[in-house]
Every structure is written in C-alpha cells, then in structure tokens.
Design an enzyme around this catalytic site. Structure first.
Site, mmCIF file in Angstrom:
data_model
loop_
_atom_site.group_PDB
_atom_site.id
_atom_site.type_symbol
_atom_site.label_atom_id
_atom_site.label_comp_id
_atom_site.label_asym_id
_atom_site.label_seq_id
_atom_site.Cartn_x
_atom_site.Cartn_y
_atom_site.Cartn_z
ATOM 1 N N ARG A 1 0.822 -1.227 0.000
ATOM 2 C CA ARG A 1 0.000 0.000 0.000
ATOM 3 C C ARG A 1 0.850 1.270 0.000
ATOM 4 O O ARG A 1 0.447 2.285 0.565
ATOM 5 C CB ARG A 1 -0.943 0.024 1.212
ATOM 6 C CG ARG A 1 -2.084 -0.955 1.145
ATOM 7 C CD ARG A 1 -3.142 -0.474 0.174
ATOM 8 N NE ARG A 1 -4.205 -1.447 0.019
ATOM 9 C CZ ARG A 1 -5.354 -1.418 0.695
ATOM 10 N NH1 ARG A 1 -5.601 -0.457 1.540
ATOM 11 N NH2 ARG A 1 -6.257 -2.344 0.470
ATOM 12 N N ARG B 1 -3.107 6.778 0.832
ATOM 13 C CA ARG B 1 -3.620 8.003 1.447
ATOM 14 C C ARG B 1 -2.671 8.730 2.391
ATOM 15 O O ARG B 1 -2.918 9.878 2.736
ATOM 16 C CB ARG B 1 -4.921 7.679 2.200
ATOM 17 C CG ARG B 1 -6.076 7.432 1.263
ATOM 18 C CD ARG B 1 -7.291 6.936 2.006
ATOM 19 N NE ARG B 1 -7.022 5.619 2.557
ATOM 20 C CZ ARG B 1 -7.952 4.790 3.026
ATOM 21 N NH1 ARG B 1 -9.208 5.155 3.036
ATOM 22 N NH2 ARG B 1 -7.620 3.613 3.489
ATOM 23 N N ASP C 1 -6.582 -2.384 -7.778
ATOM 24 C CA ASP C 1 -7.134 -3.063 -6.612
ATOM 25 C C ASP C 1 -7.449 -4.495 -6.990
ATOM 26 O O ASP C 1 -7.743 -4.784 -8.158
ATOM 27 C CB ASP C 1 -8.404 -2.356 -6.123
ATOM 28 C CG ASP C 1 -8.726 -2.780 -4.701
ATOM 29 O OD1 ASP C 1 -8.159 -2.203 -3.760
ATOM 30 O OD2 ASP C 1 -9.513 -3.733 -4.522
ATOM 31 N N TYR D 1 -15.300 -11.614 -0.883
ATOM 32 C CA TYR D 1 -16.034 -10.396 -1.256
ATOM 33 C C TYR D 1 -17.198 -10.719 -2.194
ATOM 34 O O TYR D 1 -18.266 -10.110 -2.107
ATOM 35 C CB TYR D 1 -15.102 -9.388 -1.928
ATOM 36 C CG TYR D 1 -14.148 -8.721 -0.966
ATOM 37 C CD1 TYR D 1 -14.574 -7.661 -0.160
ATOM 38 C CD2 TYR D 1 -12.839 -9.147 -0.853
ATOM 39 C CE1 TYR D 1 -13.701 -7.050 0.725
ATOM 40 C CE2 TYR D 1 -11.960 -8.538 0.030
ATOM 41 C CZ TYR D 1 -12.396 -7.494 0.817
ATOM 42 O OH TYR D 1 -11.539 -6.889 1.696
HETATM 43 O O1 CP3 Z 1 0.292 0.576 -3.160
HETATM 44 C C1 CP3 Z 1 -0.195 -0.558 -3.331
HETATM 45 O O2 CP3 Z 1 -0.032 -1.498 -2.532
HETATM 46 C C2 CP3 Z 1 -0.893 -0.847 -4.649
HETATM 47 C C3 CP3 Z 1 -2.286 -0.717 -4.678
HETATM 48 C C4 CP3 Z 1 -3.228 -1.649 -3.930
HETATM 49 C C5 CP3 Z 1 -4.475 -1.194 -3.464
HETATM 50 N N1 CP3 Z 1 -5.184 -2.254 -3.018
HETATM 51 C C6 CP3 Z 1 -4.923 0.202 -3.513
HETATM 52 C C7 CP3 Z 1 -6.017 0.631 -2.620
HETATM 53 C C8 CP3 Z 1 -3.166 -3.014 -3.661
HETATM 54 C C9 CP3 Z 1 -2.022 -3.995 -3.898
HETATM 55 C C10 CP3 Z 1 -4.426 -3.385 -3.099
HETATM 56 C C11 CP3 Z 1 -4.775 -4.758 -2.737
HETATM 57 C C12 CP3 Z 1 -5.991 -5.005 -1.946
HETATM 58 N N2 CP3 Z 1 -7.218 -4.416 -2.043
HETATM 59 C C13 CP3 Z 1 -6.105 -6.033 -0.977
HETATM 60 C C14 CP3 Z 1 -5.002 -7.006 -0.625
HETATM 61 C C15 CP3 Z 1 -3.919 -6.391 0.164
HETATM 62 C C16 CP3 Z 1 -4.267 -6.104 1.608
HETATM 63 O O3 CP3 Z 1 -4.196 -4.921 1.962
HETATM 64 O O4 CP3 Z 1 -4.547 -7.040 2.345
HETATM 65 C C17 CP3 Z 1 -7.411 -5.995 -0.467
HETATM 66 C C18 CP3 Z 1 -7.980 -6.905 0.605
HETATM 67 C C19 CP3 Z 1 -8.115 -4.973 -1.168
HETATM 68 C C20 CP3 Z 1 -9.547 -4.603 -1.029
HETATM 69 C C21 CP3 Z 1 -9.704 -3.207 -0.594
HETATM 70 N N3 CP3 Z 1 -9.386 -2.113 -1.375
HETATM 71 C C22 CP3 Z 1 -10.211 -2.730 0.628
HETATM 72 C C23 CP3 Z 1 -10.662 -3.606 1.779
HETATM 73 C C24 CP3 Z 1 -10.188 -1.330 0.572
HETATM 74 C C25 CP3 Z 1 -10.731 -0.362 1.588
HETATM 75 C C26 CP3 Z 1 -9.830 -0.217 2.755
HETATM 76 C C27 CP3 Z 1 -9.217 1.147 2.784
HETATM 77 O O5 CP3 Z 1 -8.006 1.234 3.052
HETATM 78 O O6 CP3 Z 1 -9.956 2.108 2.534
HETATM 79 C C28 CP3 Z 1 -9.629 -0.955 -0.662
HETATM 80 C C29 CP3 Z 1 -9.373 0.417 -1.144
HETATM 81 C C30 CP3 Z 1 -7.994 0.745 -1.567
HETATM 82 N N4 CP3 Z 1 -7.200 -0.017 -2.360
HETATM 83 C C31 CP3 Z 1 -7.305 1.963 -1.290
HETATM 84 C C32 CP3 Z 1 -6.077 1.893 -1.959
HETATM 85 C C33 CP3 Z 1 -5.019 2.955 -2.026
HETATM 86 C C34 CP3 Z 1 -7.869 3.134 -0.498
HETATM 87 C C35 CP3 Z 1 -8.734 3.897 -1.426
HETATM 88 C C36 CP3 Z 1 -8.715 5.358 -1.174
HETATM 89 O O7 CP3 Z 1 -9.483 5.782 -0.320
HETATM 90 O O8 CP3 Z 1 -7.962 6.083 -1.874
#
Ligand code: CP3
Length: 340
Positions: free
Chosen positions: A21, A25, A71, A148
């Site tokens: 990640r 943010r 994502d 999901y």
């Molecule tokens: O920088 C990176 O790692 C690359 C981008 C990336 C994102 N999601 C961007 C993201 C990666 C590799 C993921 C994978 C992801 N997404 C996983 C597996 C990795 C982990 O963290 O366990 C999972 C379970 C998801 C599903 C997901 N996406 C959730 C549960 C959420 C909401 C949680 C949150 O933090 O708000 C997201 C949103 C998400 N994916 C964000 C980002 C940067 C936040 C979105 C935002 O508000 O900008």
C-alpha cells in the site's frame, strides 16, 4: 534489477525494500491526484493517473520496486459484478453471488478484455520507471476474492462464504475455478504488458482452518503460480497468505518468494521456509508511527535475516495516518543498515 535478483535469491548490494500500500492516502500527492480523478475506482480506471500515483513512492521514498496502482476487486468488477467504494465503509458488491445462475452470468473472457485499462497502466509505468526499479503486478487470491463476491463486503465472521464451504463445497470449487481461470490469464496479460514480478495477495487466508485453507485457497494460488512459472520462469512470483503461521509446515509449490505477515515471527518463517523460498517482510506496520520503533523493528529483522535470502517489507499495508517522514526514514534505514 536488485529487486528481481533478490527474488531469485542472488546476492545484492543491500536488501531491497518496498511497502505494501505504498501508493496511498498517507501521501498528500496521492490525495491530490485522487481528488482530480473523483473517486478511487475512477483513479484505478485512468491509466495516466494510476501511472502517476504508482511512481510517487519511488520518487518520494526511493523504494526499490513500484507496485501497480489498482485493486484486487477490479477482477470481480470486470467479470460483471457491481462494485462501489463507499467513503469510510470500504468496498461493497451490491449483488453478491448466491447460486449457480449468478455464477453463470460472470464471464472469464469479458473480464480479461475489460481489464485493458490495467494493461495500459502497466505499459505507461514501465515506460517511465527507471530501468533499475522493478514493477510488481498483482491480483487477489481466488479465496480472498471469493469472500467479497459471496459476502458482498468485508466481514468479521465470513459466515456466508464459510457456510458454502461446509454445505456446498462443489459450488465453492466451481466459483474458485472460474476466478482462477480469469486470474491466470489476467496475470499473464500483466506480464506481457511489462510487469517484472507478480504477487498474489491472500489477505483473508487466516479465516480458514488448516484443511480448508489448503483445499479452498492454497491449491488455487499454487495453480496460478505453476501456470505462470511454466510459461514465464524469468518472472518471480510472490505469494502472501496473511496470518497462517500455524500452517507453515504444509507450504509447498512452484513460486519464488514467500511474503511473511507481521503476526508470524520472522525466525519461525526462516526456520520453516527459508531453505525453500526467499522471504519478504515483515515489520509490523504500526511501528511506522515511531522512529525508535522502526529502528528496533529493523534491527530485529536484520539480526535474523542477515546473510539469508530476504526482501524487506512491512508485514501488511501502511496505514493512512503514518507520517511521510517516518516512511522515508524506514526505507532509508533499511537501505543503509543492510549494505554489504
Ligand atoms: O500501493 C499498493 O499497494 C498498490 C495498490 C493496492 C491497493 N489495493 C490500492 C487501494 C493493492 C495492492 C491493493 C490490494 C488489496 N485491495 C487487498 C489485498 C492487500 C491487503 O491490503 O490485504 C485488499 C484486501 C483490497 C480490497 C480493498 N481495497 C479494501 C478492503 C479497501 C478499503 C480499505 C481502505 O483502506 O480504505 C480498498 C481500497 C484501496 N485499495 C485503497 C487503496 C489505495 C484506499 C482507497 C482510497 O481511499 O484512496
């Protein structure tokens, strides 16, 4: 590329480091681009902007690898499910999969083609990323995606999806098989578009007891990995099953790097798996709130992994309120302290 060398267990001048990640943010620069894009999914679907935020942590922090900005949930989205990210609530699928008819509506080919914006993002990134930095492509594990797709959203109990495992395992396997078919082709297209490494995230691995884990998750991760390794042996594959420290004795398969989550002691992972796989990880992400805690965390991991095959990372994603200065400090300390 130092990162790819390390994935294959070759000696490198220092231990390469990146953060899960890392494009997110906690970076004001990310928030600015996301605001321009409108919302998170629009950002994922806009190759120019997704490329820009992918490169931010490389420029700002000096990490050794970029990870594609996207994502894991764009896969079920492009298979035909309706996905929304609600502010503060995380992802929601408004029509979760309930039966065979719902599953039949999802299309493998439509997904692989519909994900073109991801392939375009990868081509743009690889064109702009420095030649010595690796680009990591990724997908979610079939099991984590299935949670999901069945529950419709994040869950504490996994009741719906686990009910299926124990009441209708054939249907669960049919769903996992279909998702696996998409993921094999999707990862292959990512590689053809320019990723140097691929990683599979099994974030909800720990929801399953051991026998169910190996039957309903690990077997499908291995299938994707074997498929890719047979066709693209020069592309390292990283697997991240989060929270399964009790199952390490049973981990096997054709892949290169085992990503260790923060709840698994790194010495345990090294003892059980270090002879078979390169390890990645696993500093507890909330140590990033304090530079003393960072120093302590790095020191411990280095003491175990010195002269072993290792890639530095957090044991899960960086949180949105971590000070950027501390993230920079973590990267710099790893690169300095592991120099040979
Ligand atoms: O920088 C990176 O790692 C690359 C981008 C990336 C994102 N999601 C961007 C993201 C990666 C590799 C993921 C994978 C992801 N997404 C996983 C597996 C990795 C982990 O963290 O366990 C999972 C379970 C998801 C599903 C997901 N996406 C959730 C549960 C959420 C909401 C949680 C949150 O933090 O708000 C997201 C949103 C998400 N994916 C964000 C980002 C940067 C936040 C979105 C935002 O508000 O900008």
């Amino acid at each position: 590329m130092i990162f790819v060398d390390a994935c294959f267990g070759k000696k490198t001048p220092y231990t390469p480091v990146w953060m899960m990640r890392q494009a997110g943010r906690y970076l004001p620069e990310y928030m600015a681009v996301r605001a321009q894009a409108g919302d998170f999914l629009s950002l994922c679907k806009d190759p120019q902007k997704a490329c820009e935020v992918t490169l931010q942590p490389v420029d700002i922090l000096g990490v050794d690898a970029a990870i594609l900005f996207s994502d894991i949930l764009v896969v079920p989205l492009e298979m035909g499910m309706e996905l929304k990210f609600l502010q503060g609530e995380g992802p929601i699928f408004s029509n979760p999969i309930k039966n065979q008819a719902d599953l039949d509506k999802l299309s493998v080919q439509k997904a692989v083609e519909g994900l073109e914006y991801v392939y375009e993002t990868i081509r743009l990134i690889r064109g702009k990323l420095a030649a010595d930095k690796a680009l990591i492509g990724f997908c979610g594990a079939p099991w984590t995606l299935a949670t999901y797709m069945i529950e419709g959203q994040g869950t504490k109990t996994y009741a719906q999806v686990k009910k299926l495992i124990y009441t209708n395992p054939q249907f669960m396997h049919a769903l996992l098989k279909k998702v696996t078919e998409v993921l094999k082709l999707y990862m292959e297209r990512q590689i053809q578009s320019g990723t140097d490494v691929v990683m599979i995230f099994d974030s909800w691995a720990a929801a399953l007891e051991e026998s169910a884990y190996f039957e309903f998750s690990w077997s499908y991760m291995k299938e994707i990995s074997s498929y890719l390794k047979a066709k693209y042996p020069h592309i390292p594959v990283i697997l991240f099953p989060k929270g399964i420290s009790g199952y390490l004795d049973k981990i096997d398969g054709d892949f290169d790097v085992f990503a260790v989550d923060w709840s698994t002691p790194i010495e345990l992972a090294q003892e059980k798996l270090g002879h078979k796989y390169v390890l990645q990880g696993n500093m507890e992400p909330t140590r990033l709130y304090s530079q003393d805690a960072i120093d302590e965390g790095i020191e411990h991991i280095v003491s175990v992994m010195k002269n072993k095959r290792h890639i530095f990372n957090l044991g899960h994603g960086i949180l949105p309120d971590v000070p950027v200065e501390n993230a920079k400090y973590f990267i710099k300390q790893v690169q300095t302290l592991t120099k040979i």
